[in-house]
Design a protein around this motif. Structure first.
Motif, PDB file in Angstrom:
ATOM      1  N   ARG A   1       0.838  -1.202   0.000  1.00 49.87           N
ATOM      2  CA  ARG A   1       0.000   0.000   0.000  1.00 49.87           C
ATOM      3  C   ARG A   1       0.866   1.242   0.000  1.00 49.87           C
ATOM      4  O   ARG A   1       2.001   1.219   0.467  1.00 49.87           O
ATOM      5  CB  ARG A   1      -0.841   0.033   1.285  1.00 49.87           C
ATOM      6  N   MET A   2       0.315   2.330  -0.448  1.00 46.97           N
ATOM      7  CA  MET A   2       0.991   3.613  -0.287  1.00 46.97           C
ATOM      8  C   MET A   2       1.226   3.811   1.206  1.00 46.97           C
ATOM      9  O   MET A   2       0.354   3.505   2.013  1.00 46.97           O
ATOM     10  CB  MET A   2       0.091   4.748  -0.762  1.00 46.97           C
ATOM     11  N   GLY A   3       2.385   4.334   1.544  1.00 48.23           N
ATOM     12  CA  GLY A   3       2.678   4.549   2.953  1.00 48.23           C
ATOM     13  C   GLY A   3       3.322   3.328   3.606  1.00 48.23           C
ATOM     14  O   GLY A   3       3.635   3.365   4.789  1.00 48.23           O
TER      15      GLY A   3
ATOM     16  N   PHE B   1      -3.792   0.387  -5.865  1.00 55.18           N
ATOM     17  CA  PHE B   1      -4.200   1.792  -5.894  1.00 55.18           C
ATOM     18  C   PHE B   1      -3.033   2.662  -6.302  1.00 55.18           C
ATOM     19  O   PHE B   1      -1.908   2.399  -5.908  1.00 55.18           O
ATOM     20  CB  PHE B   1      -4.699   2.201  -4.496  1.00 55.18           C
TER      21      PHE B   1
ATOM     22  N   LEU C   1       6.713   3.708   0.040  1.00 59.33           N
ATOM     23  CA  LEU C   1       5.900   3.855  -1.181  1.00 59.33           C
ATOM     24  C   LEU C   1       5.012   5.088  -1.103  1.00 59.33           C
ATOM     25  O   LEU C   1       4.155   5.189  -0.231  1.00 59.33           O
ATOM     26  CB  LEU C   1       5.040   2.606  -1.389  1.00 59.33           C
TER      27      LEU C   1
END
Ligand SMILES: [Zn+2]
Ligand SMILES: [Zn+2]
Lengths: 264, 203
Positions: free
Chosen positions: A190-192, A264, A239
């Motif tokens: 995931r982002m983050g 995403f 990310l």
């Protein structure tokens, strides 16, 4: 009128770089400084190829720095804008050749092969060629965690892991490529997330090697991230971009990529 | 749509882009969730009072479900990055204020500069993209107490949004909510029509 328009050739013909330039100063290290009558200033690494003063044209030829010489690599991408596959959905991938996730259709493939492994068993896949695209279609029966890799020119490797359905906790085995990037734990990235990968050379962790990382649709001409593996051959990247990431490592002429699919 | 989208992704999808303001809103929403032990709003259980109308509010709407349309997002135009989140069920409210200068990074100024430009060259677009990457990591990994000051506050929970009757404006013929109508000599008027007649605009 004494201003000129400056054009630059980056290897694929002349393109307009700056309009109405009234100062051009060649500097150190192949830098050319320019300033327009509007006050815009730019510096490029280039040499002056031609000055057509009658036509108010100055043509520059870009000088690519040693580090910027772009070697071609191959990578796999999911052929879905959805970012992942659901159970029962047809799994379709694309193999691309280029640099920094920007495909170079003229690059051409040579002796390209692809394989899929699902729980230890390895099967060769056949490409579906369509308008110069190389597609891999794996049907709808696939499920679980599958690893796909391709090899081109016998030295370029591309790997991608497809997770179909959610929450599969199978152990992830390295494929045994001569040079390989393996995610430390395969969970939904995931982002983050601080994402960790490991580089293996002939199956052994490779310390102190540079891993480059990029993501789909970057505006950067070169890889935006440069990581170095630690003593265990591991490197981490936080990310921050949407879409898929690509990790790349090269050693002794072999270039190996790993595509990290993100929803995403 | 895939269910269980994490808060960050919900906010980005709702807002349409990633920017420092949105990320600060994400941190505020997540802090409120943790502090009040709440998730997302259902049936106006949560109320947010925001003191800014900038990017961060979209994170509050997307993550906490306090929205303008539901009436559980109250905007006080104070120009401050302050968010007060209340839960009816828990009977508690927390006021979260961004610390002054907390995100005054070297990269922030350049990012704002590029953000103000109408069009960006390829190099500038790459620069902006790299700056947002750096700011993203800084904002999202900052310890909460460096980013915010927060405290429990007394909060009188307002009644749930009322549904008022709709009256017809005597001039334009359009419907207008009763509590926003003007009873004048010319009949019931909506605010724009009342203003056109030179009447007081009192809302
Ligand atoms: Zn924004
Ligand atoms: Zn009216």
């Amino acid at each position: 009128m004494c201003e000129a328009n400056i054009y630059i050739d980056r290897g694929s013909g002349e393109e307009l770089l700056m309009e109405m330039v009234d100062r051009v100063i060649p500097g150190e290290e192949n830098n050319i400084f320019m300033e327009s009558i509007f006050g815009e200033r730019r510096v490029v690494k280039a040499r002056i190829r031609e000055m057509e003063l009658v036509h108010h044209r100055i043509i520059l030829e870009e000088i690519k720095e040693a580090a910027e010489v772009q070697t071609m690599e191959i990578w796999l991408e999911p052929d879905t804008d959805h970012g992942h596959f659901h159970e029962g959905e047809e799994v379709s991938l694309k193999l691309l050749k280029g640099y920094n996730m920007k495909a170079e259709p003229a690059a051409g493939f040579k002796n390209t092969k692809a394989f899929v492994t699902n729980g230890g068993e390895k099967t060769e896949l056949h490409f579906h060629e369509h308008d110069g695209d190389k597609n891999l279609i794996m049907g709808q029966e696939t499920e679980g965690l599958i690893q796909v890799y391709a090899v081109d020119e016998e030295r370029l490797y591309a790997k991608l892991i497809v997770e179909i359905g959610h929450h599969h906790h199978h152990g992830l085995q390295p494929l045994g490529l001569p040079l390989e990037i393996v995610p430390s734990s395969y969970s939904h990235a995931r982002m983050g997330d601080n994402y960790e990968i490991q580089v293996l050379k002939e199956g052994k962790p490779m310390a102190g090697v540079e891993v480059r990382a990029t993501y789909a649709g970057t505006h950067n001409r070169d890889y935006p991230h440069h990581l170095t593996t630690d003593s265990e051959g591991k490197a981490r990247l936080y990310l921050t971009a949407r879409g898929n990431y690509l990790f790349t490592v090269s050693d002794e002429g072999i270039i190996s990529t790993f595509t990290l699919m993100k929803s995403f | 749509m895939c269910k269980n989208m994490p808060p960050l992704e919900l906010a980005i999808q709702f807002h349409g882009h990633v920017c420092p303001g949105l990320l600060i809103g994400v941190r505020a929403a997540e802090l409120a969730q943790k502090h009040l032990d709440i998730t997302q709003d259902y049936d106006e259980e949560l109320i947010a009072i925001v003191e800014t109308d900038s990017c961060g509010v979209d994170a509050i709407q997307a993550i906490l479900g306090c929205t303008f349309g539901k009436g559980n997002l109250i905007f006080n135009d104070y120009g401050k990055n302050v968010y007060t989140i209340a839960s009816r069920e828990k009977g508690r409210a927390v006021r979260i204020a961004q610390r002054f200068g907390a995100t005054a990074f070297r990269e922030s100024e350049r990012f704002r500069q590029l953000n103000r430009k109408d069009s960006l060259s390829e190099e500038e677009a790459a620069e902006k993209e790299n700056l947002i990457g750096v700011l993203f990591e800084k904002i999202m990994t900052m310890p909460p107490d460096e980013l915010f000051a927060w405290e429990d506050v007394e909060f009188k929970v307002p009644d749930k949004a009322q549904i008022h009757a709709t009256l017809q404006c005597a001039d334009c013929g359009e419907g207008v909510m009763e509590t926003r109508s003007h009873n004048t000599e010319a009949g019931i008027l909506c605010t724009p029509c009342c203003q056109k007649r030179g009447g007081e605009a009192g809302v």
